[in-house]
Design an enzyme around this catalytic site. Structure first.
Site, PDB file in Angstrom:
ATOM      1  N   SER A 156       1.671   3.199  -6.767  1.00  0.00           N
ATOM      2  CA  SER A 156       2.567   4.354  -6.883  1.00  0.00           C
ATOM      3  C   SER A 156       3.640   4.207  -7.941  1.00  0.00           C
ATOM      4  O   SER A 156       4.509   5.067  -8.047  1.00  0.00           O
ATOM      5  CB  SER A 156       3.261   4.701  -5.554  1.00  0.00           C
ATOM      6  OG  SER A 156       2.315   4.960  -4.580  1.00  0.00           O
ATOM      7  N   MET A 187       0.851  -1.209   0.000  1.00  0.00           N
ATOM      8  CA  MET A 187       0.000   0.000   0.000  1.00  0.00           C
ATOM      9  C   MET A 187       0.882   1.253   0.000  1.00  0.00           C
ATOM     10  O   MET A 187       0.993   1.947   1.003  1.00  0.00           O
ATOM     11  CB  MET A 187      -0.894  -0.006   1.235  1.00  0.00           C
ATOM     12  CG  MET A 187      -1.767  -1.251   1.311  1.00  0.00           C
ATOM     13  SD  MET A 187      -2.918  -1.200   2.683  1.00  0.00           S
ATOM     14  CE  MET A 187      -1.807  -1.419   4.061  1.00  0.00           C
ATOM     15  N   ASP A 188       1.462   1.552  -1.153  1.00  0.00           N
ATOM     16  CA  ASP A 188       2.419   2.653  -1.239  1.00  0.00           C
ATOM     17  C   ASP A 188       1.737   3.913  -1.774  1.00  0.00           C
ATOM     18  O   ASP A 188       0.922   3.839  -2.690  1.00  0.00           O
ATOM     19  CB  ASP A 188       3.560   2.222  -2.176  1.00  0.00           C
ATOM     20  CG  ASP A 188       4.769   3.107  -2.048  1.00  0.00           C
ATOM     21  OD1 ASP A 188       5.650   3.038  -2.924  1.00  0.00           O
ATOM     22  OD2 ASP A 188       4.854   3.893  -1.077  1.00  0.00           O
ATOM     23  N   GLY A 189       2.112   5.067  -1.200  1.00  0.00           N
ATOM     24  CA  GLY A 189       1.667   6.332  -1.787  1.00  0.00           C
ATOM     25  C   GLY A 189       0.658   7.118  -0.980  1.00  0.00           C
ATOM     26  O   GLY A 189       0.116   8.099  -1.483  1.00  0.00           O
TER      27      GLY A 189
END
Lengths: 255, 278
Positions: free
Chosen positions: B224, B41-43
């Site tokens: 991302s 879960m990047d960004g």
């Protein structure tokens, strides 16, 4: 009874037709996906040609010094095309890549090690190279060959080394035992059993799908992974673009 | 009157979107479907900056995206869903960045336990996997309670990786394997110890991994646009299809899952063949 049988038969055929139509639509959706990738493929070929001919300015000067260690994953079925592999290595050598690891799951490249090294000028095995050797010139390249046995099995061997140390501390306290099982000690153990290769900065995957195919897990913590497509369709321009994209990446390592 | 009209229109639009999603799911379910999907879960922070929001707001919207993803995966028939929520590396952040996250975790975990929550509606069993000893006692206890409270559910397994890195997981699994073998090995004499086959095998390490509770992921999605695994599931992703959409985590939607599954289906035969050979 006849009406019930009739209703069941109708329901059966409606289901069959419904399933058939659903399958047809599914195939159609996948046809659209394939068409999309065909279009993307054509665009990539054009872009690759423009990059190779030097028409796209930003790809002309790339700081390859940032790429300290490159890994190439090749699908084992394609790895038999040694001439393609050698061409790829020659491109990378001309580009200025100094240290490289070649990986395929089944070890086909490992078996072809001698013929690959014989056909490349200025290349030695990573294990035999000495950075301090003044005779190593600018275009010299070190090559490492790896396969699936360098991954999980290597960790098990490293784990056994730690286990022998653990056995020696049979009567010690828990704290001393905890100090054996650290990431630094496992890295050291892997080095001791001959699996101490460095972590690649960039991993290029030449195969049908974007996956790392079991490249040693211990070594790809923060490695950038780029899918290049099948080896048979490799292009110099795409290689340049992948390395350029890597040089533009900024990592924060979790902070 | 005007508001009631707009509300009605939104309700109808919502129903239409849900209907279209159901149709798409029926269509793609003709092909092979993934059993386990993992997410990085990047960004969240970049999303917050892009939309002039606070970091805390970014994380909250990210949490809503996580809940949506779990719902979509449940509708798609995915049995295992794994999220990389907090890396051991994230402890290097400033304490004023970490504390709001810990507060959000506690709030989220408490929310999961409430009646009518997503967990009870979808029959979700929750796991928190990682080196939980690195967390404070309130977070650790809340996680343990949530795991106990949902142990009877079995429709979908939600695995949240907290204080997790792959390298830490591997070392932990090696340690557990060594401790298991210790009893047998200590009875051998020196020569026998040296001559014995390897005590610790790959299968021992496999069964002691934090992620041994789930099969290997079929798809791993990192948002991302960054194309690395950042020390997540390195051991388990040999034949996992990797998908790196450029959207930030709070922007993730059903369309991303759909695209990932269509690509998984395209490569399913090849990945299955590779898995069998491995």
């Amino acid at each position: 009874m006849d009406l019930k049988d009739e209703m069941q038969r109708v329901r059966f055929w409606v289901n069959q037709i419904g399933n058939f139509c659903l399958r047809l639509v599914w195939h159609f959706v996948h046809l659209l996906v394939r068409s999309w990738y065909l279009g993307v493929g054509v665009a990539n070929v054009i872009e690759s040609y423009l990059i190779s001919s030097g028409l796209l300015r930003r790809y002309r000067f790339i700081d390859v010094g940032k790429l300290r260690y490159l890994a190439i994953v090749v699908e084992s079925d394609d790895a038999c095309q040694i001439s393609k592999v050698i061409q790829l290595l020659q491109w990378l050598q001309a580009f200025g890549v100094k240290h490289l690891c070649l990986y395929d799951t089944e070890g086909v490249l490992k078996k072809s090690k001698e013929s690959i090294l014989a056909k490349l000028k200025n290349a030695t095995l990573f294990e035999e190279a000495d950075e301090r050797d003044p005779l190593l010139d600018q275009k010299h390249m070190t090559l490492e060959f790896a396969s699936i046995t360098d991954g999980k099995e290597a960790v098990a061997k490293g784990g056994n080394l730690l286990f022998m140390k653990y056995l020696k501390l049979a009567n010690s306290g828990a704290e001393q035992k905890e100090q054996i099982f650290t990431e630094a000690n496992l890295t050291e153990a892997l080095r001791a059993v001959g699996y101490g290769g460095p972590e690649p900065d960039l991993l290029l995957v030449y195969g049908p799908a974007r996956c790392h195919l079991g490249f040693p897990a211990w070594r790809i913590r923060y490695t950038e992974i780029i899918h290049m497509g099948p080896l048979k369709s490799m292009r110099y321009g795409s290689l340049v673009k992948a390395i350029y994209k890597f040089t533009m990446v900024r990592q924060n390592y979790g902070t | 009157m005007k508001n009631a009209g707009i509300d009605k229109a939104i309700e109808i639009l919502g129903k239409l979107v849900r209907f279209l999603r159901k149709i798409m799911i029926h269509i793609i379910s003709v092909g092979p479907m993934p059993d386990h999907v993992a997410f990085i879960m990047d960004g969240n922070r970049r999303f917050a900056r892009k939309n002039n929001l606070s970091e805390a707001a970014g994380y909250r919207i990210g949490l809503l995206a996580l809940i949506s993803c779990v719902k979509y995966c449940s509708e798609l028939g995915v049995r295992y869903v794994t999220f990389y929520a907090f890396s051991i590396d994230n402890f290097k952040r400033r304490s004023d960045e970490i504390q709001p996250l810990m507060d959000l975790f506690l709030e989220y975990i408490e929310g999961l336990m409430k009646e009518g929550s997503i967990v009870s509606r979808y029959g979700i069993r929750v796991y928190f996997q990682g080196n939980l000893k690195l967390f404070s006692e309130p977070v650790r206890l809340a996680a343990e309670n949530a795991m106990l409270a949902t142990a009877h559910n079995s429709k979908l397994f939600l695995i949240v990786c907290l204080a997790y890195t792959s390298t830490n997981e591997i070392v932990h699994a090696v340690q557990e394997s060594c401790e298991e073998k210790w009893g047998g090995a200590i009875l051998l004499n020196e020569n026998e110890k040296n001559d014995a086959e390897s005590f610790v095998k790959v299968t021992d390490i496999d069964k002691n991994m934090y992620m041994a509770i789930a099969p290997e992921p079929d798809i791993l999605i990192r948002t991302s646009g960054d194309t690395r695994l950042s020390n997540f599931l390195l051991w388990q992703t040999t034949c996992t299809y990797l998908y790196f959409p450029s959207s930030f985590w709070p922007e993730i939607g059903f369309r991303h899952l759909l695209w990932a599954i269509l690509n998984f289906q395209r490569h399913h035969q090849y990945l299955t063949k590779r898995k069998k050979q491995g």
